[in-house]
Design a protein around this motif. Structure first.
Motif, mmCIF file in Angstrom:
data_model
loop_
_atom_site.group_PDB
_atom_site.id
_atom_site.type_symbol
_atom_site.label_atom_id
_atom_site.label_comp_id
_atom_site.label_asym_id
_atom_site.label_seq_id
_atom_site.Cartn_x
_atom_site.Cartn_y
_atom_site.Cartn_z
ATOM 1 N N UNK B 84 -25.948 -34.113 24.685
ATOM 2 C CA UNK B 84 -26.111 -35.495 24.228
ATOM 3 C C UNK B 84 -25.639 -36.449 25.313
ATOM 4 N N UNK B 94 -18.141 -37.577 19.095
ATOM 5 C CA UNK B 94 -17.955 -36.219 19.643
ATOM 6 C C UNK B 94 -17.923 -35.171 18.544
ATOM 7 N N UNK B 97 -21.386 -34.731 17.158
ATOM 8 C CA UNK B 97 -22.217 -33.987 18.102
ATOM 9 C C UNK B 97 -21.914 -32.504 18.040
ATOM 10 N N UNK B 98 -20.631 -32.199 17.971
ATOM 11 C CA UNK B 98 -20.208 -30.802 17.952
ATOM 12 C C UNK B 98 -20.707 -30.119 16.670
ATOM 13 N N UNK B 101 -24.337 -29.185 16.526
ATOM 14 C CA UNK B 101 -24.802 -28.068 17.358
ATOM 15 C C UNK B 101 -25.051 -28.373 18.824
ATOM 16 N N UNK B 102 -24.649 -29.554 19.288
ATOM 17 C CA UNK B 102 -24.835 -29.870 20.706
ATOM 18 C C UNK B 102 -23.896 -29.010 21.555
ATOM 19 N N UNK B 103 -24.282 -28.769 22.799
ATOM 20 C CA UNK B 103 -23.464 -27.943 23.689
ATOM 21 C C UNK B 103 -22.498 -28.788 24.520
ATOM 22 N N UNK B 104 -22.967 -29.978 24.900
ATOM 23 C CA UNK B 104 -22.144 -30.791 25.801
ATOM 24 C C UNK B 104 -22.438 -32.263 25.592
#
Lengths: 599, 126
Positions: B84, B94, B97-98, B101-104
């Motif tokens: 993202x 944050x 986002x976590x 399922x976002x990675x970074x």
């Protein structure tokens, strides 16, 4: 000094995109005001627009603009979370904020912004906004980071949510790529290499192209059209009929292909009328507010497409007509009430496309044009004699407002102002190859109709001959042509003005050889031709020796050194490679009137 | 390992998409596709497999968080790494986002080097 990334290449895109976003913001804010209410979705949209402006401007280094967008976004956030409810007052403040955004953007682009100017312009407004938020910390000044946030930002700028194994040498996956860049490769002062162009994006439906490139393409096609007509002329001179036929057949094919090519390039230049319309709601709102009038603005045909190059020349005349309609057309609320009209006046703009022409109509349901007042004024200005006034038709009376310097309003408002009159509007429209017509009924309203060609670049013309000179006359203005009999000609007035009487209509005759002082053996009207052309809503008959063929030509602007020569709208190249001038009927009529001492 | 990974760049701002595209192009990535919001991205992912998705959060129609969630639900797309790229630096963003399922994450305005570091780290890991 190391510059982090060369952003300058994105500035044009940033400006374009920001202007588009600002237009969307304007539309929303005006809708708020009209409906006196907002929906959660609208607030979200507005928030997102401001958010985008903030993010993009900070990336490009427009920090003042970014700061202002940030403050407004903060305000919207409170509305988004319903801690602040919309009111007319807040709506006004938001519109002021929007105006500030426009102003600061312009200053940023011109690189004329500084801390002091920014504080002077924005601090009072932002203080007002923060007062709504009931915050204890009302700010007298706003702090703008004076360094790019790229470097001055505190804290982490990126991070990982998942445990990703760090490879020892991160770019290894690209080791077979010739363009592998060592770390820090993007920190440079100048862009050392062109970005690779091959295999860019898989599914992009559109690309952005500079208008200049399309103009170049159009010019190229223009040259093709000229080469084409050279070929046609050459074919005419062929004596062997068999060869000539074969030649003409192939020319026909080439012609067809050029036409198609021209159409597709034309279509890339076309933009929807929406782009023209979008400027008006805000202007009308501001005028209505200043004059305490209630005006409803309606549009239709926003999807009709128009040559991008035309928009520039069209904006001013349209704006003038609309300002006039607001200012002089629509009555005050009290007057309308007294007249039994709806309190809210209506201004409607409509665009349609028909027969290779764009028709733009601007209608208002205001007080209409008082033709008696117009005539009175024209007589007092010396434009019109009392005797002539009696013979004028309704339309002719209305058309008096196109006379240079004409104005009927005694009280000059600063809105439509003085100086720029309808004569300027008409000559602007004429430069675009168009014509303007007015219809008006006293007490009911006025209708302005602009007839415009689809493009500025190529025009269909008739070649006309006077003595040894050839000229091009745009087909769009021609109504008919005839070889007159002497019985159709009459003299009027004491200045020996010749008129053509055609179907009970008297049409002034303009002898082109007189206007341009060209030697010709054809002096008697019955020996030559009269071409009847549109002049505003009336007609004039242009006297020439003879006319030749019809053709398509590419308009080339006349060099500014020759601008003093009146009567032409441009030049073009004939099939034999020589140059011919394109006649401008409005300018020719003006010369004629000047010579005859009319007006 | 894929030597020419294909990357999808999702942002409602044309300028932002072009900046990210340009930064990646300069580093030698050539298979780059743009999408202007979550819906557009889903359509493009359906039609074409990607090795990495870089997405903005704040977008019309479908935002970046919704996009992450939608990709997680689908078996075919659940394993594609997502980064993202957003102006929002709050802890709330944050954690959202976590969870989705976002990675970074990367904060705008971003340093091209940061972007490349994140991209190469994730792609190298794969």
């Amino acid at each position: 000094m190391i510059v982090p990334f060369n952003m300058s290449r994105f500035i044009d895109l940033f400006i374009d995109e920001s202007r588009e976003t600002l237009e969307k913001i304007e539309k929303l804010l005006l809708a708020f005001e009209q409906n006196s209410a907002v929906t959660a979705e609208e607030i979200n949209d507005l928030f997102r627009y401001l958010h985008t402006l903030k993010g993009n401007s900070s990336s490009i280094g427009f920090l003042y603009f970014s700061k202002l967008a940030h403050e407004l976004e903060h305000f919207l956030d409170a509305m988004r979370h319903e801690t602040l409810i919309y009111s007319t007052e807040i709506g006004e403040s938001l519109i002021e904020g929007y105006e500030l955004l426009n102003e600061i953007l312009t200053l940023e682009i011109a690189k004329e912004i500084n801390e002091e100017l920014f504080q002077n312009k924005c601090a009072p407004h932002l203080k007002n906004l923060s007062a709504y938020l009931n915050s204890d910390t009302q700010k007298d000044t706003i702090v703008v980071p004076n360094e790019s946030p790229l470097r001055s930002r505190e804290g982490e700028t990126f991070g990982f949510f998942k445990k990703v194994l760090k490879t020892q040498n991160s770019p290894t996956l690209l080791e077979n790529e010739p363009k592998v860049a060592p770390k820090n490769s993007l920190l440079f002062e100048e862009q050392p290499k062109e970005a690779p162009k091959e295999s860019r994006s898989v599914g992009n439906a559109s690309i952005r192209v500079n208008l200049e490139k399309i103009d170049n393409l159009m010019n190229g096609i223009g040259e093709l059209v000229i080469a084409m007509s050279m070929l046609e002329q050459y074919a005419d001179n062929l004596t062997d009929q068999k060869i000539k036929n074969g030649f003409n057949e192939r020319i026909g094919f080439l012609q067809h292909t050029i036409r198609d090519l021209q159409d597709s390039v034309m279509s890339t230049r076309m933009v929807p009328m929406e782009q023209v319309y979008s400027k008006f709601p805000k202007v009308i709102r501001d005028i209505a507010k200043t004059l305490h009038k209630e005006i409803l603005f309606k549009t239709s045909g926003s999807e009709v497409e128009i040559d991008k190059a035309m928009i520039e020349g069209l904006s001013d005349p349209l704006m003038h007509i609309i300002r006039n309609a607001c200012d002089h057309g629509i009555e005050s609320s009290e007057q309308r009430l007294r007249l039994g009209k709806p309190i809210e006046g209506t201004i409607k703009i409509e665009a349609t496309q028909a027969n290779e022409q764009i028709v733009i109509s601007i209608y208002d349901d205001g007080k209409g044009i008082d033709t008696e007042k117009v005539v009175e004024k024209a007589i007092s200005m010396g434009i019109l004699s009392k005797e002539r006034a009696i013979t004028l038709s309704h339309k002719e009376k209305i058309n008096l407002i196109f006379e240079p310097g004409f104005t009927t309003t005694t009280d000059i408002t600063d809105l439509s102002g003085r100086g720029v009159g309808m004569d300027v509007v008409r000559s602007n429209i004429s430069h675009l190859g168009g014509t303007i017509q007015i219809d008006s009924t006293l007490g009911e309203g006025s209708l302005f109709r602009l007839l415009l060609p689809l493009t500025l670049a190529i025009v269909d013309v008739l070649t006309v001959v006077i003595g040894n000179s050839h000229f091009f006359l745009p087909l769009s203005v021609i109504i008919e042509s005839l070889q007159p009999e002497m019985s159709m000609i009459q003299s009027m007035g004491n200045k020996n003005n010749e008129v053509l009487v055609l179907r009970e209509e008297a049409i002034p005759i303009i002898r082109l050889h007189d206007i341009f002082k060209i030697e010709t053996s054809v002096k008697s009207l019955s020996e030559g031709m009269l071409i009847i052309v549109r002049y505003g809503t009336s007609k004039v008959a242009i006297f020439i020796d003879i006319f030749l063929n019809q053709q398509q030509v590419v308009i080339k602007p006349i060099d500014k050194n020759f601008k003093a020569i009146k009567g032409f709208s441009g030049a073009s190249i004939k099939g034999d490679g020589s140059i011919a001038l394109i006649l401008d009927v409005v300018a020719i009529t003006a010369i004629y009137k000047h010579n005859k001492g009319i007006g | 390992m894929n030597l020419n990974p294909s990357i999808l760049i999702v942002d409602d701002s044309r300028m932002m998409r072009d900046i990210v595209t340009y930064a990646l192009e300069c580093a030698g990535y050539t298979t780059l596709t743009q999408a202007e919001d979550g819906i557009d991205a889903l359509e493009k992912i359906e039609a074409h497999p990607f090795d990495l998705i870089i997405t903005d959060i704040n977008m019309p129609r479908m935002d970046g968080i919704e996009l992450c969630k939608a990709l997680q639900k689908n078996e075919k797309s659940a394993s594609i790494p997502i980064v993202v790229l957003t102006t929002e630096s709050s802890d709330e963003m944050k954690s959202k986002g976590k969870e989705s399922g976002a990675w970074a994450w990367i904060i705008k305005p971003f340093l091209p080097d940061d972007l490349l570091h994140v991209v190469t780290t994730i792609l190298g890991h794969r």
